[in-house]
Design an enzyme around this catalytic site. Structure first.
Site, short mmCIF file in Angstrom:
data_model
loop_
_atom_site.label_atom_id
_atom_site.label_comp_id
_atom_site.label_asym_id
_atom_site.label_seq_id
_atom_site.Cartn_x
_atom_site.Cartn_y
_atom_site.Cartn_z
N HIS A 1 45.50 31.55 -0.76
CA HIS A 1 45.18 33.07 -0.44
C HIS A 1 46.36 33.47 0.52
O HIS A 1 46.90 34.74 0.42
CB HIS A 1 43.95 33.40 0.01
CG HIS A 1 43.37 33.63 1.13
ND1 HIS A 1 43.09 32.86 2.09
CD2 HIS A 1 43.48 34.73 1.81
CE1 HIS A 1 42.93 33.00 3.19
NE2 HIS A 1 43.27 34.26 3.13
N SER B 1 40.44 33.32 8.31
CA SER B 1 40.31 31.93 8.06
C SER B 1 41.78 31.64 7.77
O SER B 1 41.77 30.25 8.24
CB SER B 1 39.81 31.88 6.53
OG SER B 1 40.28 32.60 5.39
N GLU B 2 42.83 32.50 7.82
CA GLU B 2 44.02 32.14 8.00
C GLU B 2 44.81 33.33 8.39
O GLU B 2 44.64 34.43 8.13
CB GLU B 2 44.79 31.59 6.63
CG GLU B 2 44.59 30.32 6.27
CD GLU B 2 43.40 30.00 5.29
OE1 GLU B 2 43.20 28.92 4.96
OE2 GLU B 2 42.77 31.08 4.99
N THR B 3 46.10 32.97 9.11
CA THR B 3 46.92 33.98 9.56
C THR B 3 47.98 33.43 9.51
O THR B 3 48.60 32.13 9.78
CB THR B 3 46.68 34.19 11.34
OG1 THR B 3 45.38 34.66 11.65
CG2 THR B 3 47.84 35.15 11.65
#
Length: 291
Positions: free
Chosen positions: A76, A45-47
């Site tokens: 997060h 979902s995120e990097t």
């Protein structure tokens, strides 16, 4: 070139739960296109990409990408990146156990707190801006969700860097049963210019106050396992709608059960409506990525 790389599960002390974030610890020299390509490759979902701070008041700078776009801030990834940075010795805590992160929304304070034998990281939520959602958009939202939303706490837009449509529905059980129309939601998000949708419902008893789910199909994230900024937006929404004690309140939110990534989010809102979001973190992968 090999760059140090970690994957950290956030909002859990147990590997393979919570929400994973990929952290590229030495991102100097990478352009925006390369960062976006890496984020698409990790398919999380995120990097995040750790860079030297440009502000004298910050310890590091962070860029945050979904598989499809860059975000000005996200919860997060902020906690997971701080965990990875501290674990790798790339920054030291300031007095009071603090780190200062520089990102697109400005400076964000991250604090390490001790709770018995456990450690958790918390961040101060950027100031939230709330706007109403029009009646026609509320009707569309009901069709997307396939259920009613609370009339007493009408859905709204909450901007904490990412902009979330936030809605309360009947109860926690109803949240867990949701099967939203994600294709329709993606069009809805694009039209409103928002990041995604976060919904919540209350538990009558138990360890958790609320169940939360977050969807952002327009960003390439069908369902975010455990969303820090989404939970922060829910906290700001509840405060604005009079759902929290005026003197301030702390509670634990549950998120991620529907995607097998159960997480715990600690939320604290003070008497001025300022929120902090926190949780435990654990590293699951460490090594290098050749770019």
């Amino acid at each position: 070139m090999k760059r140090s790389y970690k994957v950290v599960d956030v909002f859990t002390s147990r590997p393979l739960l919570g929400n994973p974030v990929a952290v590229i610890l030495d991102a100097e020299g990478l352009g925006t296109d390369a960062m976006q390509a890496i984020a698409g490759w990790t398919n999380l979902s995120e990097t995040t990409f750790v860079l030297p701070a440009t502000s004298a008041d910050a310890d590091y700078s962070l860029r945050i990408f979904t598989p499809g776009s860059e975000l000005p801030f996200a919860g997060h990834p902020t906690l997971g990146s701080a965990h990875a940075i501290l674990e790798s010795g790339r920054a030291k805590l300031r007095p009071g156990g603090r780190l200062i992160q520089e990102c697109k929304v400005g400076l964000v304070e991250v604090t390490r707190e001790e709770e018995g034998s456990n450690q958790q990281l918390t961040f101060a939520l950027p100031s939230a801006k709330l706007d109403p959602l029009g009646e026609a958009d509320i009707d569309e939202l009901k069709l997307i969700l396939g259920c009613a939303v609370s009339a007493k706490s009408a859905p709204g837009l909450v901007n904490v860097g990412p902009v979330w449509v936030v809605a309360q529905i009947a109860d926690a059980a109803s949240v867990l049963k949701l099967r939203p129309d994600l294709a329709r939601l993606a069009k809805f998000e694009h039209r409103l210019g928002v990041t995604g949708l976060t919904v919540f419902g209350a538990y009558e008893k138990g360890d958790f106050a609320i169940e939360v789910r977050t969807f952002a199909p327009s960003c390439g994230v069908m369902e975010d396992p455990v969303c820090g900024s989404g939970n922060g937006s829910v906290a700001a929404f509840q405060w604005a709608r009079g759902l929290l004690a005026p003197s301030g309140q702390s509670y634990i939110a549950s998120q991620g059960q529907c995607v097998g990534r159960a997480g715990r989010v600690k939320v604290t809102v003070d008497a001025n409506g300022k929120a902090r979001i926190g949780g435990e973190c654990v590293t699951c992968v460490e090594g290098s990525i050749a770019i």
